[in-house]
Design a protein around this motif. Structure first.
Motif, PDB file in Angstrom:
ATOM      1  N   ARG A 279     -38.449 -41.586  37.982  1.00  0.00           N
ATOM      2  CA  ARG A 279     -38.565 -42.832  38.338  1.00  0.00           C
ATOM      3  C   ARG A 279     -40.077 -42.839  39.579  1.00  0.00           C
ATOM      4  NH1 ARG A 279     -33.757 -43.354  36.742  1.00  0.00           N
ATOM      5  NH2 ARG A 279     -32.770 -44.927  35.917  1.00  0.00           N
ATOM      6  N   THR A 280     -39.904 -41.888  40.273  1.00  0.00           N
ATOM      7  CA  THR A 280     -40.959 -41.654  41.293  1.00  0.00           C
ATOM      8  C   THR A 280     -42.394 -41.596  40.745  1.00  0.00           C
ATOM      9  OG1 THR A 280     -39.411 -40.954  43.029  1.00  0.00           O
ATOM     10  CG2 THR A 280     -41.923 -40.615  43.335  1.00  0.00           C
ATOM     11  N   VAL A 281     -42.294 -40.692  39.552  1.00  0.00           N
ATOM     12  CA  VAL A 281     -43.496 -40.540  38.933  1.00  0.00           C
ATOM     13  C   VAL A 281     -43.986 -41.783  38.195  1.00  0.00           C
ATOM     14  CG1 VAL A 281     -44.706 -39.271  36.775  1.00  0.00           C
ATOM     15  CG2 VAL A 281     -43.134 -38.014  38.505  1.00  0.00           C
ATOM     16  N   ALA A 282     -43.402 -42.386  37.708  1.00  0.00           N
ATOM     17  CA  ALA A 282     -43.852 -43.654  37.187  1.00  0.00           C
ATOM     18  C   ALA A 282     -44.275 -44.552  38.140  1.00  0.00           C
ATOM     19  CB  ALA A 282     -42.500 -44.651  36.487  1.00  0.00           C
TER      20      ALA A 282
ATOM     21  N   ALA B 170     -36.688 -44.765  44.522  1.00  0.00           N
ATOM     22  CA  ALA B 170     -37.834 -44.172  43.707  1.00  0.00           C
ATOM     23  C   ALA B 170     -39.139 -44.926  44.420  1.00  0.00           C
ATOM     24  CB  ALA B 170     -38.088 -44.173  42.312  1.00  0.00           C
ATOM     25  N   ALA B 171     -39.151 -46.282  44.568  1.00  0.00           N
ATOM     26  CA  ALA B 171     -40.219 -47.306  45.025  1.00  0.00           C
ATOM     27  C   ALA B 171     -40.579 -46.739  46.454  1.00  0.00           C
ATOM     28  CB  ALA B 171     -39.696 -48.558  44.770  1.00  0.00           C
ATOM     29  N   ALA B 172     -39.548 -46.714  47.282  1.00  0.00           N
ATOM     30  CA  ALA B 172     -39.752 -46.230  48.528  1.00  0.00           C
ATOM     31  C   ALA B 172     -40.353 -45.038  48.897  1.00  0.00           C
ATOM     32  CB  ALA B 172     -38.392 -46.401  49.743  1.00  0.00           C
ATOM     33  N   VAL B 173     -39.917 -44.045  48.024  1.00  0.00           N
ATOM     34  CA  VAL B 173     -40.398 -42.443  48.272  1.00  0.00           C
ATOM     35  C   VAL B 173     -41.770 -42.654  47.725  1.00  0.00           C
ATOM     36  CG1 VAL B 173     -40.338 -40.324  46.948  1.00  0.00           C
ATOM     37  CG2 VAL B 173     -38.175 -41.356  47.829  1.00  0.00           C
TER      38      VAL B 173
ATOM     39  N   MET C 168     -56.103 -39.203  44.413  1.00  0.00           N
ATOM     40  CA  MET C 168     -54.860 -38.404  45.210  1.00  0.00           C
ATOM     41  C   MET C 168     -54.099 -37.719  43.893  1.00  0.00           C
ATOM     42  SD  MET C 168     -51.998 -40.021  47.637  1.00  0.00           S
ATOM     43  CE  MET C 168     -52.979 -40.312  48.907  1.00  0.00           C
ATOM     44  N   ARG C 169     -53.973 -36.429  44.250  1.00  0.00           N
ATOM     45  CA  ARG C 169     -53.053 -35.669  43.461  1.00  0.00           C
ATOM     46  C   ARG C 169     -51.586 -35.178  43.917  1.00  0.00           C
ATOM     47  NH1 ARG C 169     -53.519 -32.064  39.071  1.00  0.00           N
ATOM     48  NH2 ARG C 169     -52.065 -30.223  39.031  1.00  0.00           N
ATOM     49  N   VAL C 170     -50.699 -35.973  43.476  1.00  0.00           N
ATOM     50  CA  VAL C 170     -49.560 -35.980  44.048  1.00  0.00           C
ATOM     51  C   VAL C 170     -48.495 -35.146  43.090  1.00  0.00           C
ATOM     52  CG1 VAL C 170     -47.249 -37.038  44.965  1.00  0.00           C
ATOM     53  CG2 VAL C 170     -49.577 -38.137  45.199  1.00  0.00           C
ATOM     54  N   VAL C 171     -47.958 -33.956  43.444  1.00  0.00           N
ATOM     55  CA  VAL C 171     -46.918 -33.378  42.790  1.00  0.00           C
ATOM     56  C   VAL C 171     -45.648 -33.552  43.075  1.00  0.00           C
ATOM     57  CG1 VAL C 171     -46.215 -30.905  42.300  1.00  0.00           C
ATOM     58  CG2 VAL C 171     -48.579 -31.542  42.445  1.00  0.00           C
ATOM     59  N   VAL C 172     -44.922 -34.217  42.142  1.00  0.00           N
ATOM     60  CA  VAL C 172     -43.486 -34.426  42.060  1.00  0.00           C
ATOM     61  C   VAL C 172     -42.594 -33.415  41.668  1.00  0.00           C
ATOM     62  CG1 VAL C 172     -41.637 -36.101  41.763  1.00  0.00           C
ATOM     63  CG2 VAL C 172     -44.113 -36.856  41.917  1.00  0.00           C
ATOM     64  N   VAL C 173     -41.963 -32.667  42.587  1.00  0.00           N
ATOM     65  CA  VAL C 173     -41.056 -31.448  42.246  1.00  0.00           C
ATOM     66  C   VAL C 173     -39.568 -31.919  42.228  1.00  0.00           C
ATOM     67  CG1 VAL C 173     -40.374 -29.225  42.924  1.00  0.00           C
ATOM     68  CG2 VAL C 173     -42.531 -30.041  43.714  1.00  0.00           C
ATOM     69  N   GLY C 174     -38.980 -31.596  40.894  1.00  0.00           N
ATOM     70  CA  GLY C 174     -37.843 -31.994  40.473  1.00  0.00           C
ATOM     71  C   GLY C 174     -37.852 -33.418  39.765  1.00  0.00           C
ATOM     72  N   ALA C 175     -39.016 -33.418  38.923  1.00  0.00           N
ATOM     73  CA  ALA C 175     -39.229 -34.762  38.326  1.00  0.00           C
ATOM     74  C   ALA C 175     -38.528 -35.045  37.115  1.00  0.00           C
ATOM     75  CB  ALA C 175     -41.059 -34.410  37.750  1.00  0.00           C
ATOM     76  N   THR C 176     -37.691 -34.536  36.570  1.00  0.00           N
ATOM     77  CA  THR C 176     -36.776 -34.842  35.483  1.00  0.00           C
ATOM     78  C   THR C 176     -35.672 -35.365  36.032  1.00  0.00           C
ATOM     79  OG1 THR C 176     -35.936 -32.810  35.238  1.00  0.00           O
ATOM     80  CG2 THR C 176     -37.768 -33.041  34.194  1.00  0.00           C
ATOM     81  N   GLY C 177     -35.121 -35.584  37.103  1.00  0.00           N
ATOM     82  CA  GLY C 177     -33.993 -36.104  37.755  1.00  0.00           C
ATOM     83  C   GLY C 177     -34.123 -37.664  37.754  1.00  0.00           C
ATOM     84  N   LEU C 178     -33.286 -38.290  38.096  1.00  0.00           N
ATOM     85  CA  LEU C 178     -33.118 -39.867  38.257  1.00  0.00           C
ATOM     86  C   LEU C 178     -34.327 -40.228  39.129  1.00  0.00           C
ATOM     87  CD1 LEU C 178     -29.058 -40.891  38.277  1.00  0.00           C
ATOM     88  CD2 LEU C 178     -30.752 -41.351  36.414  1.00  0.00           C
TER      89      LEU C 178
END
Length: 246
Positions: A15-18, A165-168, A1-11
Motif C-alpha cells: 500500500r505504501t508503494v501505491a 500506509a498513507a501516513a508513511v 525522488m527515488r524511494v526504496v520501500v523495503v518489505g514491499a510485499t506486506g500489507l
C-alpha cells in the motif's frame, strides 16, 4: 525522488508503494520476491543504489520476543549501513505504539530497532502505528483456550493498513522528523470488546474471555499502554467501514 520501500510485499509495504506512486514518486519495491534478503544482505547494495529515501516496513516472521528481536537486530544491522553507504538522505522506520511502555515481546524488538535507527548517521523518522484491524482479526482466530479466546482489556485505537500506509508515504516524502509520528484510528475500544466485534462479524461463535494477563504481541500491556498521545495523526477508516471493505 527515488524511494526504496523495503518489505514491499506486506500489507503496509504494498500500500505504501501505491501511495508513493500516487504522489508522483519513483517508488522501488524491495523484498525477497525481488531478490533482496535483509537478513543476509543479498541484493541489498544494488537495490539501494541511487536511493534518496529508505522506507523500512519489514516485519518479523514471528511475534515471539526472541525471534522478533533476532530479526530486527539482523535486518537493521544490514539495512542501516547499506543505506548510509548508498547516500540515503532519509530513513523511515515503521514501528508500533507502545514500544516505550511495553517492556517485552514484539514491543521490545521494535524498541531496539528504533534505537538503531536513532543512532544511525542518517536523518530519520519513526512512524508508530496502533494495532491494525488485521492484527486484531488474526488475534481473534489464534489466541484460543478451551473456554474461548482470552484477550486483555487494554484500550486501543485500531487503525486500517490503508491509513497507516498513507501516513508513511506522506512522512517519507517530507523532511526527516528526527522523532516519532504516531498514527491511530478514529475510534477507541477495549481490545477484548474489539475482538468480540470482529469475531461476530466473522460469524465466529467462540466467546471472548476478558483476561488482564493475556499477552498481546508477546507481552501483557497495561490498560493505556497501547494508546497514542494526544497529538497522534488519526486515520479515517472506522471499524464498520473496514469490515464492510474486506
Amino acid at each position: 525522488m527515488r524511494v526504496v520501500v523495503v518489505g514491499a510485499t506486506g500489507l503496509i509495504g504494498s500500500r505504501t508503494v501505491a501511495r508513493l506512486r500516487d504522489h508522483g514518486v519513483e517508488a522501488v519495491p524491495v523484498s525477497r520476491a525481488t531478490g533482496v534478503d535483509v537478513t543476509t544482505g543479498e541484493g541489498l547494495d544494488e537495490a539501494l543504489r541511487g536511493v534518496e529515501v529508505v522506507v523500512d516496513v519489514t516485519d518479523a516472521p514471528s511475534r515471539a520476543e526472541r525471534a522478533s528481536v533476532d530479526f530486527f537486530d539482523t535486518a537493521a544491522g544490514r539495512l542501516l549501513p547499506a543505506a548510509a553507504a548508498a547516500g540515503a538522505e532519509h530513513y523511515l522506520a515503521l514501528s508500533v505504539v507502545g514500544t516505550d511502555r511495553v517492556p517485552g515481546g514484539y514491543f521490545r524488538a521494535k524498541a531496539l530497532q528504533e534505537q538503531r535507527v536513532r543512532r544511525s548517521p542518517i536523518p530519520h523518522s519513526v512512524v508508530r502505528a496502533t494495532p491494525f484491524y488485521e492484527s486484531v482479526d488474526a488475534l481473534s482466530r489464534s489466541t484460543v483456550y478451551a473456554d474461548g479466546v482470552h484477550v486483555a482489556p487494554a484500550l486501543v485505537r485500531p487503525v486500517s493498513t490503508a491509513d497507516v500506509a498513507a501516513a508513511v508515504a506522506h512522512a517519507a516524502v517530507g523532511v526527516p522528523l528526527f522523532g516519532v509520528l504516531e498514527v491511530a484510528g478514529p475510534e477507541q475500544f477495549r481490545l477484548d470488546e474489539l475482538t468480540a466485534k470482529v469475531q461476530a462479524a466473522n460469524g465466529d461463535p467462540r466467546g471472548v474471555i476478558t483476561d488482564p494477563n493475556a499477552p498481546f504481541f508477546g507481552a501483557v500491556p497495561d490498560e493505556r499502554a497501547l494508546l497514542p498521545g494526544t497529538d497522534a495523526h488519526l486515520g479515517r477508516t472506522t471499524l464498520d467501514q473496514w469490515l464492510a471493505q474486506r
